[in-house]
Design a protein around this motif. Structure first.
Motif, PDB file in Angstrom:
ATOM      1  N   GLY A  33       0.812  -1.210   0.000  1.00 57.46           N
ATOM      2  CA  GLY A  33       0.000   0.000   0.000  1.00 57.46           C
ATOM      3  C   GLY A  33       0.845   1.260   0.000  1.00 57.46           C
ATOM      4  O   GLY A  33       0.505   2.263  -0.646  1.00 57.46           O
ATOM      5  N   ARG A  36       2.230   1.817  -3.572  1.00 52.25           N
ATOM      6  CA  ARG A  36       1.187   2.338  -4.468  1.00 52.25           C
ATOM      7  C   ARG A  36       0.922   3.818  -4.195  1.00 52.25           C
ATOM      8  O   ARG A  36       0.757   4.613  -5.132  1.00 52.25           O
ATOM      9  N   ALA A  65      -6.861   6.553   0.128  1.00 54.91           N
ATOM     10  CA  ALA A  65      -6.470   5.139   0.058  1.00 54.91           C
ATOM     11  C   ALA A  65      -6.754   4.392   1.356  1.00 54.91           C
ATOM     12  O   ALA A  65      -6.396   3.213   1.474  1.00 54.91           O
ATOM     13  N   LEU A  67      -5.446   5.239   4.267  1.00 57.08           N
ATOM     14  CA  LEU A  67      -4.186   5.222   5.009  1.00 57.08           C
ATOM     15  C   LEU A  67      -3.988   6.536   5.764  1.00 57.08           C
ATOM     16  O   LEU A  67      -2.914   7.126   5.747  1.00 57.08           O
ATOM     17  N   MET A 110      -1.381   0.542   8.122  1.00 60.85           N
ATOM     18  CA  MET A 110      -2.502  -0.226   7.596  1.00 60.85           C
ATOM     19  C   MET A 110      -2.920  -1.210   8.680  1.00 60.85           C
ATOM     20  O   MET A 110      -2.194  -2.163   8.973  1.00 60.85           O
TER      21      MET A 110
END
Length: 234
Positions: A33, A36, A65, A67, A110
Motif C-alpha cells: 500500500g 502504491r 487510500a 491510510l 494499515m
C-alpha cells in the motif's frame, strides 16, 4: 543479585522482536500500500507547486487510500530541501522548478502494521538530478543484494554503501541509517538503527534507507523500502 548482562546474541534477538499483532502478510500488505501511494503522489506533483501544498496533496492521497494514520510525518521535499535530514524541518515556500528534483517519504499504518517508503523523482531534464535519483535506488538494491547473497550485518551494509556513494561522487547521509518496522509501534520494541546493527538482518523487520547528497551543491535524493529478497522486486 543483579541479572547477568544480555549476551550479544540475545541483544540481536531483542532488536528483532515483534509485537503481538505482527504477521508477515500484514507487513507486506502495508508495504505494498505504501509503494502504491508513493506512485500516486508522484503522479500528481507538478512544476510550480509549493512544497507545503504537495504535502497536503500527499496526505489527501493517503486518506483516499484508507491510510490516514501515519507513524511519522508525511514529507514531500523539493529542490534544496532534498539535502535536509528528516529530523529538520523544510525551508518553507520552496517551489518546484521546471527542471527539478523532489522526493516523497511516507509512513502509513494499515491496520496494526507499519508501512514506510520513499523515492525520488525528477521533473523536466537535469542530468545530475537524474543520476542522483537513479543512484539512490541503485544503492538500495546494491546493499539489498549483498545482504541476500552474503548475509552482511547492518553495520557492514552501510559501510559498503558509504564507499559506493563516494566512488560515484555522492555523500551517504548517516542521519538516515535505517530502522525497524513492526506492528505498531516498533519504537516500543527497538529504536536502534540498521547502520549500527551487528547481526545479519532478518527480512520483514527493517527499512533500508538511502539518502545521497551532492558534496557541494544543494540537492540530494532519497530511497527507502523494506529489506526483502529479490522476489519482491520486479
Amino acid at each position: 543479585m543483579q541479572d547477568a548482562p544480555a549476551s550479544r546474541q540475545q541483544q540481536l534477538e531483542q532488536a528483532e522482536r515483534v509485537g503481538p499483532a505482527f504477521s508477515v502478510d500484514g507487513m507486506l500488505a502495508a508495504r505494498n500500500g505504501t509503494r502504491r501511494a508513493i506512485a500516486e503522489i508522484a503522479a500528481r506533483v507538478r512544476p510550480g507547486m509549493v512544497e507545503e501544498d504537495a504535502v497536503e496533496m500527499a496526505k489527501g492521497v493517503l486518506r483516499d487510500a484508507g491510510l490516514a494514520l501515519s507513524w511519522h510525518p508525511t514529507r514531500v521535499r523539493f529542490g534544496r530541501n532534498t539535502v535536509k535530514p528528516m529530523r529538520l524541518a523544510s525551508e518553507p515556500g520552496i517551489v518546484l522548478g521546471e527542471n527539478d528534483i523532489f522526493f516523497i517519504d511516507i509512513a502509513p499504518r494499515m491496520d496494526a502494521f507499519e508501512g514506510d517508503g520513499g523515492a525520488s523523482f525528477v521533473v523536466g531534464k537535469h542530468h545530475e538530478y537524474e543520476r542522483c535519483a537513479a543512484d539512490a535506488e541503485a544503492l538500495f538494491h546494491e546493499l539489498r543484494g549483498i545482504w541476500t547473497r552474503d548475509g552482511l550485518t547492518g553495520r557492514q551494509l552501510y559501510e559498503h554503501g558509504k564507499q559506493w556513494a563516494l566512488a560515484r561522487g555522492w555523500v551517504l547521509n548517516f542521519d538516515l541509517p535505517g530502522h525497524r518496522v513492526s506492528d505498531f509501534p516498533h519504537a516500543a520494541i527497538h529504536t536502534g538503527s540498521l547502520a549500527e546493527f551487528d547481526g545479519a538482518p532478518l527480512p520483514v523487520r527493517w527499512i533500508l534507507e538511502i539518502h545521497l547528497r551532492h558534496p557541494s551543491e544543494a540537492f540530494g535524493a532519497f530511497f527507502e523500502d523494506m529489506l526483502l529478497g529479490d522476489s519482491f522486486f520486479g
